[in-house]
Scaffold this motif. Structure first.
Motif: not given
Length: 326
Positions: A3-6, A13-15, A43-48, A316-318
């Protein structure tokens, strides 16, 4: 699926302030530009990439990253956005992430100027940060992304089969942006030279994996939320097909398939035939192997840092980059 939110929780707060900064730096008197910016912001996507920047900064600092880290990330995302607008004009694309492109909402002439406006705004923002290193990175990134796209067109036009060239191009068109996110993160927290280098290598490895995942999407037969077959339709030979054609070329059996790629335009039945070849010839498996090579490289580098919530989220992001479905 992670989960990208996790994943972004340690820097949420920054993102989450990303959208307001994105629109703030693009303040304009033009009503058309205001409409375009609202459209892009939605529509900036998932902000990876902003998430990556903030997490790398936290990893290197060992604490909550400074606001300056996400300020720099916004500039890189602006550069990326400008190149996407120009790409849509070149490709005559009608949609991006399921939404109309600026060329559809206005026209291609206005879309090009909007891309230029965003690019210029990023450069102005870089100057405002008053750091020559960040200014250098932001100024250079547009050139790298553009050259990578041009080189991809060159290899498509010449039907060039060379895996080393493929990796070099995807580094320029995608991985260099991920590397730049890690570099500006390191600069904003005043990391050591050794940590700067490790961070840059992590960003580059994740960027390579990200692009290979995108290239794999193009060979999906089911709906993945984005158009498929477009790379082949444009004559671009990405890794799944490239691997199979390279192996066939060694055996002197590639000619019939190369002829299909030289069709202008490439027929839908030829696209289906080449897609099938990538699946049945082992190209998809090979692309997945290469993708996980870069994921493992990034994880190995991450594990060289002390344990922290930032390191855990980056690992986890990887995994998210490898597993994502769009």
């Amino acid at each position: 699926m992670h989960d990208l939110n996790q994943i972004k929780a340690p820097v949420a707060a920054l993102v989450d302030d990303f959208h307001s900064q994105f629109t703030s730096i693009l303040a304009t008197k033009s009503e058309w530009l205001k409409e375009a910016i609202e459209h892009l912001s939605a529509s900036t996507g998932k902000q990876v990439r902003p998430i990556l920047t903030a997490l790398i900064a936290g990893l290197l600092r060992g604490d909550v990253p400074p606001q300056r880290s996400i300020d720099a990330a916004v500039l890189l995302e602006l550069i990326h956005t400008a190149t996407l607008i120009h790409d849509d004009v070149i490709d005559e694309a009608k949609t991006r992430r399921g939404r109309p492109t600026l060329g559809v909402l206005f026209d291609n002439r206005v879309a090009v100027l909007m891309g230029d406006f965003i690019l210029s705004s990023a450069l102005v923002g870089a100057i405002a940060l008053s750091d020559l290193r960040i200014m250098g990175i932001v100024s250079a990134i547009g050139r790298e992304l553009t050259e990578g796209e041009i080189r991809q067109f060159e290899t498509a036009e010449g039907v060039i089969l060379d895996e080393a060239t493929y990796y070099d191009i995807i580094f320029q068109k995608t991985a260099v942006l991920f590397r730049s996110c890690a570099e500006v993160a390191a600069i904003t927290v005043e990391a050591s030279a050794a940590d700067y280098d490790r961070a840059a290598r992590i960003g580059a490895a994740l960027g390579m994996a990200f692009q290979i995942r995108d290239d794999i999407f193009d060979y999906h037969r089911s709906d993945v939320g984005k158009p498929t077959g477009n790379d082949i339709r444009e004559g671009k030979i990405t890794l799944p097909l490239l691997h199979v054609l390279t192996e066939l070329q060694k055996e002197g059996k590639a000619a019939p398939y190369l002829q299909l790629l030289e069709e202008k335009p490439i027929a839908e039945e030829s696209i289906e035939r080449l897609t099938t070849l990538a699946h049945e010839g082992g190209g998809m498996d090979y692309a997945w192997q290469r993708l996980y090579h870069y994921i493992d490289e990034a994880k190995t580098l991450l594990l060289s840092f002390p344990e922290s919530v930032y390191r855990s989220s980056l690992i986890d992001l990887a995994d998210y980059i490898a597993e994502r479905t769009i």
